[in-house]
Write an enzyme that holds these catalytic residues in place. Structure first.
Site, short mmCIF file in Angstrom:
data_model
loop_
_atom_site.label_atom_id
_atom_site.label_comp_id
_atom_site.label_asym_id
_atom_site.label_seq_id
_atom_site.Cartn_x
_atom_site.Cartn_y
_atom_site.Cartn_z
N HIS A 277 38.58 31.37 47.10
CA HIS A 277 37.50 31.59 46.15
C HIS A 277 36.18 31.32 46.87
O HIS A 277 36.15 30.61 47.89
CB HIS A 277 37.62 30.66 44.96
N CYS A 320 34.73 35.83 46.76
CA CYS A 320 33.59 36.28 45.97
C CYS A 320 32.29 35.82 46.62
O CYS A 320 32.23 34.79 47.28
CB CYS A 320 33.67 35.74 44.55
#
EC number: 3.4.22.55
Length: 452
Positions: A277, A320
């Site tokens: 992430h 991301c």
């Protein structure tokens, strides 16, 4: 933590499913999903009567769903009905990507009505299956973003399916086309030296299970990315090191240790792949703390990693860079490598030549899964869109294309891809990858050259 083998990723993903449903849902390593098999079976007669194969077979051949021998076997049958039946017999044996590739080929050959029929049947089948436990959603083949909160992910419909533009069956089926001696001879002089065995060291760092206050969700499909990259880099001739589920501090320490390995002195390049992430400019450790990407790049720059000076260093970031899902826009109708410019020169001090100096950071290329401020998409079964595209392009074109051009082709694949998850915010979502480069020569990987 040991890396999951390519052959066990499917079992790992499905181990938490209800026991009564387990037999129907678990995928074989190279087998078609039971939903897809049943969909083809229920529409078998219509497909056998209506399929137009002449162009369709070429698309399936291009996507590596069938082989030349299979095409000849199909065409040897007498009559279109028998040929269609032979194709329908082969498809369920051609891997977990075969159904999506078949649907895409139908669309490309103007047989979209047959694709619509299949997707309608598929949606109905998924409603019949028992619901998953509310604590797990590992079997759902829908796109999710790399920063999708857990509470939002659990609300996603169980009947969502994503169309994939990837044409491979996953790590087990990856094959890298070798470079020809003729290509090497005509390109090596203008390219970075890449002759060492191994080509270099590669590090794949994959964070999947998260703890801490951030409540980052399990990266379902992350183990597929991990296995894909390990397989790809090995086939490209790299000595692959693996790190799994690291805290931010552990990532920093182990990346530093990797950058200082003595083997860099005798190899010609280096690869670092970070899968986690993330936010803009940083990736999460499993403890929910951030490691800044600039700190990572600094570990490998000319000041801190002299063993890799003047050698190409490749970075691939699957994370991301924000939380905005790219909704896309409607398309409107219509459609040298430069040498050094030189430097200022003084007439004084000609007797003693100064020591050659380098910029602090050079000879790097970094591929990002998405643009600044946006979310990277990941399929919960097949892994991240970006890693899928990266593996496809590098395995097919490393033999005759340099890395920067391959990343342009990756961009093109990502640009054309679209999420398919009706009823969720991810339906028709988009992603756009990018890369930045301080390379000073063409970077050809020259797979298989010189031959062993």
């Amino acid at each position: 933590m040991a890396a999951p083998s390519a052959g066990s990723w499917s079992t790992f993903q499905h181990k938490e499913l209800m026991a009564a449903d387990r037999g129907r849902r678990i995928l074989g390593v190279c087998g078609m999903h039971p939903h897809h098999q049943e969909t083809l079976k229920k529409n078998r007669v219509v497909l056998a009567k209506q399929l137009l194969l002449s162009e369709l077979l070429e698309h399936l051949l291009e996507k590596d769903i069938i082989t030349l021998e299979m095409r000849e076997l199909i065409q040897a049958k007498v009559g279109s009905f028998s040929q269609n039946v032979e194709l329908l017999n082969l498809l369920p044996k051609r891997g977990p990507q075969a159904f999506d590739a078949f649907c895409e080929a139908l669309r490309e050959t103007k047989q979209g009505h047959l694709e619509d029929m299949l997707l309608t049947t598929l949606s109905g089948l998924q409603h019949v299956l028992p619901p998953l436990s509310c604590d797990y959603d590992l079997s759902l083949p829908f796109p999710v973003c790399e920063s999708c909160p857990l509470y939002k992910k659990l609300r996603l419909s169980t009947d969502t399916v994503e169309h994939s533009l990837d044409n491979k069956d996953g790590p087990v089926c990856l094959q890298v086309k070798p470079c020809t001696p003729e290509f090497y001879q005509t390109h090596f002089q203008l390219a970075y030296r890449l002759q060492s065995r191994p080509r270099g060291l590669a590090l794949v760092l994959s964070n999947v299970h998260f703890t801490g206050e951030k409540e980052l969700e399990f990266r379902s499909g992350g183990d597929v990315d991990h296995s894909t990259l390990v397989t790809l880099f090995k086939l490209l001739g790299y000595d692959v090191h693996v790190l799994c589920d690291q805290t931010a501090q552990e990532m920093q320490e182990k990346l530093q240790n990797f950058a200082q390995l003595p083997a860099h002195r005798v190899t010609d390049s280096c690869i670092v792949a970070l899968l986690s992430h993330g936010v803009e400019g940083a990736i999460y450790g499993v403890d929910g703390k951030l490691l800044q990407l600039q700190e990572v790049f600094q570990l490998f720059d000319n000041a801190n990693c002299p063993s890799l000076q003047n050698k190409p260093k490749m970075f691939f970031i699957q994370a991301c860079r924000g939380d905005e899902t790219d909704r896309g826009v409607d398309q409107q109708d219509g459609k040298n490598h430069a040498g050094s410019p030189g430097c200022e020169e003084s007439d004084a001090g000609k007797e003693k030549l100064p020591k050659m100096r380098l910029p602090t950071r050079s000879d790097m290329i970094c591929g990002y899964a998405c643009l600044k401020g946006t979310a990277a998409m990941r399929n919960t079964k097949r892994g991240s869109w970006y890693i899928e595209a990266l593996a496809q392009v590098f395995s097919e074109r490393a033999c005759d294309m340099h890395v920067a051009d391959m990343l342009v082709k990756v961009n093109a694949l990502i640009k054309d891809r679209e999420g398919y998850a009706p009823g969720t915010e991810f339906h028709r979502c988009k992603e756009m990858s990018e890369y930045c480069s301080t390379l000073c020569r063409h970077l050809y990987l020259f797979p298989g050259h010189p031959p062993t």
